[in-house]
Design a protein around this motif. Structure first.
Motif, PDB file in Angstrom:
ATOM      1  N   VAL A   1       0.850  -1.199   0.000  1.00  0.00           N
ATOM      2  CA  VAL A   1       0.000   0.000   0.000  1.00  0.00           C
ATOM      3  C   VAL A   1       0.880   1.242   0.000  1.00  0.00           C
ATOM      4  O   VAL A   1       0.650   2.197  -0.762  1.00  0.00           O
ATOM      5  N   LEU A   2       1.901   1.258   0.851  1.00  0.00           N
ATOM      6  CA  LEU A   2       2.799   2.402   0.927  1.00  0.00           C
ATOM      7  C   LEU A   2       3.530   2.618  -0.390  1.00  0.00           C
ATOM      8  O   LEU A   2       3.745   3.764  -0.814  1.00  0.00           O
ATOM      9  N   ALA A   3       3.923   1.556  -1.071  1.00  0.00           N
ATOM     10  CA  ALA A   3       4.602   1.689  -2.365  1.00  0.00           C
ATOM     11  C   ALA A   3       3.695   2.364  -3.384  1.00  0.00           C
ATOM     12  O   ALA A   3       4.142   3.221  -4.161  1.00  0.00           O
ATOM     13  N   ASN A   4       2.413   1.986  -3.392  1.00  0.00           N
ATOM     14  CA  ASN A   4       1.467   2.643  -4.295  1.00  0.00           C
ATOM     15  C   ASN A   4       1.295   4.114  -3.939  1.00  0.00           C
ATOM     16  O   ASN A   4       1.225   4.980  -4.828  1.00  0.00           O
ATOM     17  N   MET A   5       1.211   4.418  -2.651  1.00  0.00           N
ATOM     18  CA  MET A   5       1.109   5.806  -2.206  1.00  0.00           C
ATOM     19  C   MET A   5       2.335   6.601  -2.644  1.00  0.00           C
ATOM     20  O   MET A   5       2.220   7.719  -3.162  1.00  0.00           O
ATOM     21  N   ALA A   6       3.515   6.031  -2.426  1.00  0.00           N
ATOM     22  CA  ALA A   6       4.753   6.728  -2.761  1.00  0.00           C
ATOM     23  C   ALA A   6       4.872   6.972  -4.260  1.00  0.00           C
ATOM     24  O   ALA A   6       5.274   8.060  -4.691  1.00  0.00           O
ATOM     25  N   ALA A   7       4.535   5.971  -5.053  1.00  0.00           N
ATOM     26  CA  ALA A   7       4.614   6.138  -6.506  1.00  0.00           C
ATOM     27  C   ALA A   7       3.657   7.232  -6.970  1.00  0.00           C
ATOM     28  O   ALA A   7       4.014   8.077  -7.800  1.00  0.00           O
ATOM     29  N   ALA A   8       2.438   7.221  -6.427  1.00  0.00           N
ATOM     30  CA  ALA A   8       1.464   8.240  -6.818  1.00  0.00           C
ATOM     31  C   ALA A   8       1.933   9.636  -6.425  1.00  0.00           C
ATOM     32  O   ALA A   8       1.817  10.588  -7.206  1.00  0.00           O
ATOM     33  N   LEU A   9       2.494   9.768  -5.221  1.00  0.00           N
ATOM     34  CA  LEU A   9       2.947  11.082  -4.776  1.00  0.00           C
ATOM     35  C   LEU A   9       4.174  11.538  -5.553  1.00  0.00           C
ATOM     36  O   LEU A   9       4.364  12.734  -5.803  1.00  0.00           O
ATOM     37  N   ASP A  10       5.022  10.600  -5.965  1.00  0.00           N
ATOM     38  CA  ASP A  10       6.156  10.975  -6.805  1.00  0.00           C
ATOM     39  C   ASP A  10       5.671  11.513  -8.151  1.00  0.00           C
ATOM     40  O   ASP A  10       6.233  12.470  -8.687  1.00  0.00           O
ATOM     41  N   VAL A  11       4.608  10.907  -8.686  1.00  0.00           N
ATOM     42  CA  VAL A  11       4.009  11.409  -9.925  1.00  0.00           C
ATOM     43  C   VAL A  11       3.415  12.797  -9.693  1.00  0.00           C
ATOM     44  O   VAL A  11       3.669  13.750 -10.444  1.00  0.00           O
ATOM     45  N   ILE A  12       2.603  12.928  -8.643  1.00  0.00           N
ATOM     46  CA  ILE A  12       1.913  14.183  -8.347  1.00  0.00           C
ATOM     47  C   ILE A  12       2.898  15.327  -8.124  1.00  0.00           C
ATOM     48  O   ILE A  12       2.659  16.472  -8.553  1.00  0.00           O
ATOM     49  N   SER A  13       4.017  15.039  -7.471  1.00  0.00           N
ATOM     50  CA  SER A  13       4.992  16.078  -7.135  1.00  0.00           C
ATOM     51  C   SER A  13       6.024  16.298  -8.239  1.00  0.00           C
ATOM     52  O   SER A  13       6.942  17.103  -8.064  1.00  0.00           O
ATOM     53  N   ASN A  14       5.903  15.568  -9.331  1.00  0.00           N
ATOM     54  CA  ASN A  14       6.863  15.651 -10.435  1.00  0.00           C
ATOM     55  C   ASN A  14       8.267  15.288  -9.975  1.00  0.00           C
ATOM     56  O   ASN A  14       9.244  15.970 -10.268  1.00  0.00           O
ATOM     57  N   GLY A  15       8.343  14.185  -9.212  1.00  0.00           N
ATOM     58  CA  GLY A  15       9.630  13.640  -8.839  1.00  0.00           C
ATOM     59  C   GLY A  15      10.311  14.345  -7.686  1.00  0.00           C
ATOM     60  O   GLY A  15      11.545  14.402  -7.640  1.00  0.00           O
ATOM     61  N   ARG A  16       9.533  14.812  -6.709  1.00  0.00           N
ATOM     62  CA  ARG A  16      10.137  15.525  -5.567  1.00  0.00           C
ATOM     63  C   ARG A  16      10.051  14.748  -4.262  1.00  0.00           C
ATOM     64  O   ARG A  16      10.445  15.236  -3.208  1.00  0.00           O
ATOM     65  N   LEU A  17       9.567  13.523  -4.288  1.00  0.00           N
ATOM     66  CA  LEU A  17       9.350  12.766  -3.053  1.00  0.00           C
ATOM     67  C   LEU A  17      10.644  12.189  -2.495  1.00  0.00           C
ATOM     68  O   LEU A  17      11.477  11.649  -3.231  1.00  0.00           O
ATOM     69  N   GLU A  18      10.803  12.284  -1.180  1.00  0.00           N
ATOM     70  CA  GLU A  18      11.808  11.544  -0.411  1.00  0.00           C
ATOM     71  C   GLU A  18      11.021  10.572   0.470  1.00  0.00           C
ATOM     72  O   GLU A  18      10.154  10.991   1.242  1.00  0.00           O
ATOM     73  N   LEU A  19      11.307   9.289   0.369  1.00  0.00           N
ATOM     74  CA  LEU A  19      10.529   8.270   1.083  1.00  0.00           C
ATOM     75  C   LEU A  19      11.173   7.972   2.430  1.00  0.00           C
ATOM     76  O   LEU A  19      12.106   7.176   2.528  1.00  0.00           O
ATOM     77  N   GLY A  20      10.674   8.628   3.475  1.00  0.00           N
ATOM     78  CA  GLY A  20      11.202   8.435   4.815  1.00  0.00           C
ATOM     79  C   GLY A  20      10.491   7.299   5.531  1.00  0.00           C
ATOM     80  O   GLY A  20       9.263   7.304   5.660  1.00  0.00           O
ATOM     81  N   ILE A  21      11.251   6.305   6.019  1.00  0.00           N
ATOM     82  CA  ILE A  21      10.659   5.134   6.670  1.00  0.00           C
ATOM     83  C   ILE A  21      11.473   4.734   7.896  1.00  0.00           C
ATOM     84  O   ILE A  21      12.663   5.034   8.003  1.00  0.00           O
ATOM     85  N   GLY A  22      10.803   4.060   8.811  1.00  0.00           N
ATOM     86  CA  GLY A  22      11.451   3.536   9.999  1.00  0.00           C
ATOM     87  C   GLY A  22      10.708   2.322  10.507  1.00  0.00           C
ATOM     88  O   GLY A  22       9.612   1.989  10.017  1.00  0.00           O
ATOM     89  N   ALA A  23      11.259   1.663  11.504  1.00  0.00           N
ATOM     90  CA  ALA A  23      10.690   0.409  12.003  1.00  0.00           C
ATOM     91  C   ALA A  23       9.433   0.612  12.835  1.00  0.00           C
ATOM     92  O   ALA A  23       8.664  -0.331  13.028  1.00  0.00           O
ATOM     93  N   GLY A  24       9.198   1.841  13.326  1.00  0.00           N
ATOM     94  CA  GLY A  24       8.040   2.099  14.179  1.00  0.00           C
ATOM     95  C   GLY A  24       8.397   1.954  15.647  1.00  0.00           C
ATOM     96  O   GLY A  24       9.217   1.102  16.020  1.00  0.00           O
ATOM     97  N   TRP A  25       7.756   2.800  16.487  1.00  0.00           N
ATOM     98  CA  TRP A  25       8.110   2.767  17.908  1.00  0.00           C
ATOM     99  C   TRP A  25       6.951   3.182  18.829  1.00  0.00           C
ATOM    100  O   TRP A  25       6.978   2.897  20.015  1.00  0.00           O
ATOM    101  N   ASN A  26       5.931   3.850  18.294  1.00  0.00           N
ATOM    102  CA  ASN A  26       4.945   4.500  19.163  1.00  0.00           C
ATOM    103  C   ASN A  26       3.917   3.495  19.692  1.00  0.00           C
ATOM    104  O   ASN A  26       2.974   3.113  18.993  1.00  0.00           O
ATOM    105  N   GLU A  27       4.108   3.085  20.921  1.00  0.00           N
ATOM    106  CA  GLU A  27       3.219   2.096  21.526  1.00  0.00           C
ATOM    107  C   GLU A  27       1.831   2.674  21.800  1.00  0.00           C
ATOM    108  O   GLU A  27       0.829   1.954  21.677  1.00  0.00           O
ATOM    109  N   GLN A  28       1.749   3.933  22.161  1.00  0.00           N
ATOM    110  CA  GLN A  28       0.452   4.541  22.470  1.00  0.00           C
ATOM    111  C   GLN A  28      -0.478   4.501  21.266  1.00  0.00           C
ATOM    112  O   GLN A  28      -1.628   4.061  21.359  1.00  0.00           O
TER     113      GLN A  28
END
Length: 288
Positions: free
Chosen positions: A83-110
């Motif tokens: 799902v995230l890959a589809n989101m990222a590809a779409a946003l890269d298209v929308i932004s005309n190639g300006r996306l930086e894909l920031g990701i991490g393992a996750g930490w927020n228990e709340q």
């Protein structure tokens, strides 16, 4: 050295964030803008308002023309990587190639507990994260993806259209864990974000990352090194410059100035002027 800014979408309004980004888009000092990917405010009153990160980032892509943009960072457990890959590809298209894909393992228990999103043990998080990096890079660059992992299984999966950046938008991994985060960064990322801290800590983590790169035969210079620089409510422009200079001496490429809410575009030009006067930044005339 290059500079960017970050506006976390917490304890703010859409109008305030939008005003900052539109103003920054006209100030050459700032090469990129960043937000975060959380559902509750963090490190503050968690009962306050918090706009969803990817929705706001997409709107900000339409409201700007020059700034590169991304999240610092998306917890991979919030969304299936396909799902995230589809989101990222779409946003890269929308932004005309300006996306930086920031990701991490996750930490927020709340957040995870409140929404019933499985976070898991530390080992679970990083095992899942490493699989997600493989899924993301494949879906963003290959015509078809097959993957049989513990956490994710894909069968002849496609992701079209892909964005204009090849082989995929730059992947930015945030975190400083020496055994897993920096090793995964060495293998998959084009950008590493140091959350912030003294220059000697940054230098140590930089060296650990370089060692992981050496283990796999990768040139560490292929990875942009960034760090947060916090702009306090009293507008400590001088301290921002001093911190940036100290980190630059240890190899920092990109200083990301965190702008705390309430967001006010009036702070941008004095910040940019302090950066210009410092001599740390020079215009890059090679860029269009």
């Amino acid at each position: 050295m290059r500079f960017a800014f970050k506006t976390s979408p917490q304890h703010t309004t859409w109008a305030q964030m939008l005003a900052v980004w539109r103003a920054a888009d006209d100030i050459e000092v700032f090469e990129s803008g960043w937000t975060f990917d959380h559902f509750y405010p963090i490190f503050t009153d968690s009962d306050g308002p918090c706009l969803e990160g990817w929705t706001t980032l997409t709107a900000l892509a339409q409201a700007t023309t020059r700034l590169r943009l991304g999240t610092l960072v998306t917890g991979i457990h919030y969304r299936h990587p396909a799902v995230l890959a589809n989101m990222a590809a779409a946003l890269d298209v929308i932004s005309n190639g300006r996306l930086e894909l920031g990701i991490g393992a996750g930490w927020n228990e709340q957040e995870s507990d409140a929404y019933g999103i499985e976070l898991g043990t530390i080992k679970d998080r990083f095992d899942r994260f490493e699989e997600a990096c493989q899924v993301l890079t494949s879906l963003l660059s290959q015509e078809e993806t097959n993957f049989d992992g513990k956490y994710y299984q894909l069968n002849a999966a496609r992701n079209e259209p892909k964005g204009p950046q090849r082989p995929h938008p730059p992947i930015c991994i945030g975190g400083s864990g020496e055994k897993r985060t920096l090793r995964i960064t060495a293998r998959y990322a084009q950008h590493w974000n140091f959350v912030g801290g003294p220059p000697e800590v940054f230098a140590h983590k930089r060296d650990v990352l370089a060692a992981h790169c050496a283990d796999i035969g990768r040139d560490p210079k292929e990875i942009t090194l960034s760090a947060h620089l916090r702009l306090e409510p009293e507008r400590n422009y001088g301290q921002i410059v001093e911190s940036a200079a100290a980190l630059a001496a240890e190899g920092l490429d990109l200083g990301i100035v965190y702008i705390a809410p309430p967001h006010d575009p009036a702070i941008l030009e004095p910040l940019a002027e302090a950066i210009r006067d410092s001599g740390l930044w020079r215009p890059d005339r090679s860029r269009p």
